[in-house]
Write a protein that holds these residues in place. Structure first.
Motif, mmCIF file in Angstrom:
data_model
loop_
_atom_site.group_PDB
_atom_site.id
_atom_site.type_symbol
_atom_site.label_atom_id
_atom_site.label_comp_id
_atom_site.label_asym_id
_atom_site.label_seq_id
_atom_site.Cartn_x
_atom_site.Cartn_y
_atom_site.Cartn_z
ATOM 1 N N GLY A 1 9.578 4.125 0.039
ATOM 2 C CA GLY A 1 9.060 2.907 0.650
ATOM 3 C C GLY A 1 7.552 2.942 0.760
ATOM 4 O O GLY A 1 6.904 3.912 0.363
ATOM 5 N N PHE A 2 6.993 1.883 1.312
ATOM 6 C CA PHE A 2 5.549 1.727 1.371
ATOM 7 C C PHE A 2 5.181 0.800 2.519
ATOM 8 O O PHE A 2 6.060 0.338 3.260
ATOM 9 N N VAL A 3 3.904 0.517 2.657
ATOM 10 C CA VAL A 3 3.390 -0.340 3.718
ATOM 11 C C VAL A 3 3.190 -1.752 3.156
ATOM 12 O O VAL A 3 2.661 -1.916 2.060
ATOM 13 N N VAL A 4 3.607 -2.745 3.925
ATOM 14 C CA VAL A 4 3.456 -4.147 3.544
ATOM 15 C C VAL A 4 2.600 -4.842 4.598
ATOM 16 O O VAL A 4 2.927 -4.790 5.786
ATOM 17 N N LEU A 5 1.511 -5.466 4.157
ATOM 18 C CA LEU A 5 0.695 -6.301 5.035
ATOM 19 C C LEU A 5 1.049 -7.751 4.744
ATOM 20 O O LEU A 5 0.838 -8.243 3.629
ATOM 21 N N TYR B 1 14.887 5.000 2.210
ATOM 22 C CA TYR B 1 13.944 3.949 1.806
ATOM 23 C C TYR B 1 13.717 2.946 2.924
ATOM 24 O O TYR B 1 14.661 2.404 3.493
ATOM 25 N N GLY B 2 12.453 2.683 3.224
ATOM 26 C CA GLY B 2 12.105 1.697 4.231
ATOM 27 C C GLY B 2 10.728 1.123 3.978
ATOM 28 O O GLY B 2 9.943 1.657 3.193
ATOM 29 N N ASP C 1 2.093 13.578 -2.165
ATOM 30 C CA ASP C 1 2.717 13.155 -3.414
ATOM 31 C C ASP C 1 4.037 12.423 -3.189
ATOM 32 O O ASP C 1 4.923 12.473 -4.029
ATOM 33 N N TYR C 2 4.156 11.736 -2.064
ATOM 34 C CA TYR C 2 5.432 11.074 -1.791
ATOM 35 C C TYR C 2 5.690 9.980 -2.831
ATOM 36 O O TYR C 2 4.764 9.315 -3.302
ATOM 37 N N PRO C 3 6.955 9.768 -3.197
ATOM 38 C CA PRO C 3 7.290 8.742 -4.182
ATOM 39 C C PRO C 3 7.580 7.391 -3.503
ATOM 40 O O PRO C 3 8.675 7.177 -2.973
ATOM 41 N N PRO C 4 6.629 6.460 -3.485
ATOM 42 C CA PRO C 4 6.852 5.189 -2.786
ATOM 43 C C PRO C 4 8.041 4.396 -3.332
ATOM 44 O O PRO C 4 8.695 3.684 -2.576
ATOM 45 N N PHE D 1 0.836 -1.193 0.000
ATOM 46 C CA PHE D 1 0.000 0.000 0.000
ATOM 47 C C PHE D 1 0.874 1.247 0.000
ATOM 48 O O PHE D 1 1.822 1.336 0.779
ATOM 49 N N SER D 2 0.515 2.195 -0.843
ATOM 50 C CA SER D 2 1.213 3.478 -0.838
ATOM 51 C C SER D 2 0.237 4.650 -0.876
ATOM 52 O O SER D 2 0.662 5.795 -0.961
#
Length: 123
Positions: free
Chosen positions: A44-48, A93-94, A37-40, A4-5
Motif C-alpha cells: 500500500g501507499f499514501v493517498v492525498l 495491503y492498505g 525497500d518496501y513494495p508499495p 506517495f510511496s
C-alpha cells in the motif's frame, strides 16, 4: 488525488507546507514499518485527497465511492488541518488516507470521517 510511496515522491509533488508535513509523516511511518525497500504494490501507499479527486479515483483504489469507504478509523492532525485515516484491503495491503478539511471536501465523506473520529465536530 496524489499518491506517495517514497520521500522522493513527496519532494517532487510541490505540495503546500501543511500537506507536505502530513504526507511526509505518513510516508515515514510506512518506511519505518516496512523498511526503505518496501513494495508499495504489495503493501500500500499514501493517498492525498485533493480538490480534483473524484469518486472514480476511490472506485479504482478501493472499489467504492469515498463516502462509502470502509475506514479503519480516523484522527485529525490539528497542525496540518487534515484528517488521517486508513483503508485496509487485507492483512497486508492498505492505504493511508490524508484528507484536508477544506471547503471543497464532499460533505458526506467528511461526515464519515467525523463519525470515525467518534465526535460530533472537529472544531
Amino acid at each position: 488525488m496524489l499518491t506517495f510511496s517514497s520521500l522522493a515522491d513527496v519532494a517532487q509533488a510541490q505540495l503546500p507546507p501543511k500537506h507536505r508535513r502530513a504526507v511526509t509523516r505518513a510516508v515515514r511511518s510506512l518506511l519505518d514499518a516496512y523498511g526503505d525497500d518496501y513494495p508499495p504494490d504489495d503493501c500500500g501507499f499514501v493517498v492525498l485527497v485533493t480538490e480534483k479527486t473524484t469518486d472514480a479515483d476511490a472506485l479504482e483504489l478501493m472499489g467504492r465511492p469515498w463516502a462509502e469507504t470502509r475506514l479503519e478509523g480516523a484522527m485529525v492532525d490539528k497542525e496540518t488541518g487534515c484528517f488521517l485515516s486508513c483503508w485496509l484491503a487485507n492483512n497486508q495491503y492498505g492505504l493511508t488516507l490524508i484528507v484536508p478539511d477544506e471547503n471543497w471536501l464532499d460533505l458526506t465523506f467528511r461526515a464519515l470521517l467525523i463519525e470515525k473520529l467518534g465526535v460530533t465536530n472537529v472544531h
